[in-house]
Scaffold this active site. Structure first.
Site, PDB file in Angstrom:
ATOM      1  N   HIS A  35       0.837  -1.208   0.000  1.00 44.38           N
ATOM      2  CA  HIS A  35       0.000   0.000   0.000  1.00 44.38           C
ATOM      3  C   HIS A  35       0.868   1.253   0.000  1.00 44.38           C
ATOM      4  O   HIS A  35       0.584   2.221  -0.692  1.00 44.38           O
ATOM      5  CB  HIS A  35      -0.892   0.049   1.246  1.00 44.38           C
ATOM      6  CG  HIS A  35      -1.897  -1.058   1.339  1.00 44.38           C
ATOM      7  ND1 HIS A  35      -1.822  -2.050   2.287  1.00 44.38           N
ATOM      8  CD2 HIS A  35      -3.000  -1.323   0.608  1.00 44.38           C
ATOM      9  CE1 HIS A  35      -2.834  -2.877   2.150  1.00 44.38           C
ATOM     10  NE2 HIS A  35      -3.567  -2.464   1.132  1.00 44.38           N
ATOM     11  N   GLN A  59     -18.161  -6.222  -0.833  1.00 40.65           N
ATOM     12  CA  GLN A  59     -17.286  -7.104  -1.612  1.00 40.65           C
ATOM     13  C   GLN A  59     -16.963  -8.405  -0.884  1.00 40.65           C
ATOM     14  O   GLN A  59     -16.203  -9.219  -1.378  1.00 40.65           O
ATOM     15  CB  GLN A  59     -16.017  -6.382  -2.064  1.00 40.65           C
ATOM     16  CG  GLN A  59     -15.041  -5.995  -0.966  1.00 40.65           C
ATOM     17  CD  GLN A  59     -13.941  -5.084  -1.504  1.00 40.65           C
ATOM     18  OE1 GLN A  59     -14.130  -3.904  -1.714  1.00 40.65           O
ATOM     19  NE2 GLN A  59     -12.746  -5.648  -1.717  1.00 40.65           N
ATOM     20  N   GLY A 145      -2.902  -1.917  -6.932  1.00 39.75           N
ATOM     21  CA  GLY A 145      -1.775  -2.855  -6.993  1.00 39.75           C
ATOM     22  C   GLY A 145      -2.032  -3.955  -8.015  1.00 39.75           C
ATOM     23  O   GLY A 145      -3.170  -4.411  -8.191  1.00 39.75           O
ATOM     24  N   ASP A 148      -3.839  -7.677  -7.148  1.00 37.43           N
ATOM     25  CA  ASP A 148      -5.224  -8.026  -7.494  1.00 37.43           C
ATOM     26  C   ASP A 148      -5.394  -7.791  -8.991  1.00 37.43           C
ATOM     27  O   ASP A 148      -6.048  -6.835  -9.426  1.00 37.43           O
ATOM     28  CB  ASP A 148      -6.179  -7.162  -6.679  1.00 37.43           C
ATOM     29  CG  ASP A 148      -6.057  -7.460  -5.194  1.00 37.43           C
ATOM     30  OD1 ASP A 148      -6.394  -8.572  -4.784  1.00 37.43           O
ATOM     31  OD2 ASP A 148      -5.568  -6.587  -4.455  1.00 37.43           O
TER      32      ASP A 148
HETATM   33  O1  PAF Z   1      -7.983  -3.821  -3.323  1.00 40.49           O
HETATM   34  C1  PAF Z   1      -8.617  -3.429  -2.307  1.00 40.49           C
HETATM   35  O2  PAF Z   1      -8.067  -3.226  -1.224  1.00 40.49           O
HETATM   36  C2  PAF Z   1     -10.114  -3.205  -2.415  1.00 40.49           C
HETATM   37  O3  PAF Z   1     -10.701  -4.133  -3.262  1.00 40.49           O
HETATM   38  C3  PAF Z   1     -10.481  -1.777  -2.839  1.00 40.49           C
HETATM   39  C4  PAF Z   1      -9.965  -1.470  -4.240  1.00 40.49           C
HETATM   40  C5  PAF Z   1      -9.888  -0.776  -1.848  1.00 40.49           C
HETATM   41  C6  PAF Z   1     -11.994  -1.603  -2.845  1.00 40.49           C
HETATM   42  O4  PAF Z   1     -12.550  -1.816  -1.589  1.00 40.49           O
END
Ligand code: PAF
Length: 284
Positions: A35, A59, A145, A148
């Site tokens: 991050h 999600q 990133g 994912d």
């Molecule tokens: O990759 C993540 O951490 C999450 O899927 C995101 C993009 C912050 C959306 O909640």
């Protein structure tokens, strides 16, 4: 730290009126060096960096790890101070999803396979919340990133399909010294599982070695990657896939760069990783 959309908008309106370029790094907190590398990339290109911290309920499917997802706001703030993030936006669930919300953003096609097959509601939650964050921040650039990978491809498509006025940046995976891709979920792993989790990166490196030896047959590489998982009893493979990046369709033979994806459970923890595979240039 800002927690309401109204306060965020008035702060950013002032910055925008001063001609500042705004960058957004969306996160769910539990921050690690991956991050922080996004924040650094954002700071290099933009005048003002906004980092959102929001564990997005939509999600996660029922039974997934929404409740136990690490919430570490104090240490996240300390880490963000080390990379000099300008604004932390940490809204409540009610702020992001007003009561009675019933609108979702769905990217057809790319969301159906791979992660989407195992987590069928996941990507609609991601695209909906990212679209909301884009509306709240109206960034000039947004940073995600490569870890994912499918999420990144889906978000790139959403931005194209909806003509959103921002640039997307997909930044490289940051790995631990032994190769494990950094992930907030690594915190769930026991010592034994942490060791076993290396099988994901090992399988990707195996694919890279095959390519270096001139083996371009995708089935052969896939089978070898799968076999690597059979040697690790603590890991349960979900899929390995060798894909054309934009379409996420499988390839038969590796003639141009492809992306190798792996997903597996190590104990109860679901981990994903990926690596670009580039065939060696042919000499004539
Ligand atoms: O990759 C993540 O951490 C999450 O899927 C995101 C993009 C912050 C959306 O909640």
């Amino acid at each position: 730290m800002i927690s309401t959309i109204a306060e965020l908008r008035s702060f950013l309106a002032k910055a925008r009126s001063e001609g500042k370029q705004i960058g957004l790094v969306p996160t769910m907190g539990a921050l690690h060096k991956g991050h922080l590398s996004l924040v650094e990339a954002c700071r290099e290109e933009c005048d003002l960096s906004v980092v959102s911290i929001f564990v997005n309920p939509t999600q996660f499917a029922p039974g997934e790890d929404f409740e136990k997802y690490p919430r570490t706001l104090d240490s996240d703030r300390e880490k963000l101070a080390t990379v000099e993030a300008d604004v932390i936006f940490a809204p409540s669930t009610e702020e992001v999803y007003p009561p009675g919300s019933s609108t979702t953003v769905h990217v057809a096609g790319l969301t159906e396979r791979w992660e989407g097959a195992t987590r069928p509601t996941h990507f609609d939650g991601v695209t909906t919340v990212v679209m909301k964050l884009f509306q709240m921040v109206q960034p000039d650039r947004a940073y995600f990133g490569q870890k994912d990978f499918q999420q990144a491809q889906i978000l790139l498509k959403m931005v194209r399909d909806l003509n959103l006025p921002l640039q997307m940046r997909i930044c490289p995976i940051v790995r631990e010294a032994d190769g494990l891709a950094m992930s907030s979920r690594n915190a769930y792993l026991s010592t034994e599982e942490r060791r076993a989790s290396l099988v994901l990166y090992k399988s990707l490196q195996l694919a890279e070695r095959f390519l270096a030896e001139g083996i371009l047959d995708a089935d052969r590489i896939r089978l070898a990657m799968e076999a690597e998982f059979s040697s690790e009893p603590l890991a349960k493979l979900d899929y390995v896939a060798l894909l054309e990046a934009e379409t996420l369709n499988e390839v038969d033979e590796i003639q141009s760069p492809v992306i190798a994806l792996v997903a597996a459970w190590v104990g109860k923890t679901r981990l994903i990783d990926n690596l670009w595979l580039r065939p060696a240039p042919t000499t004539s």
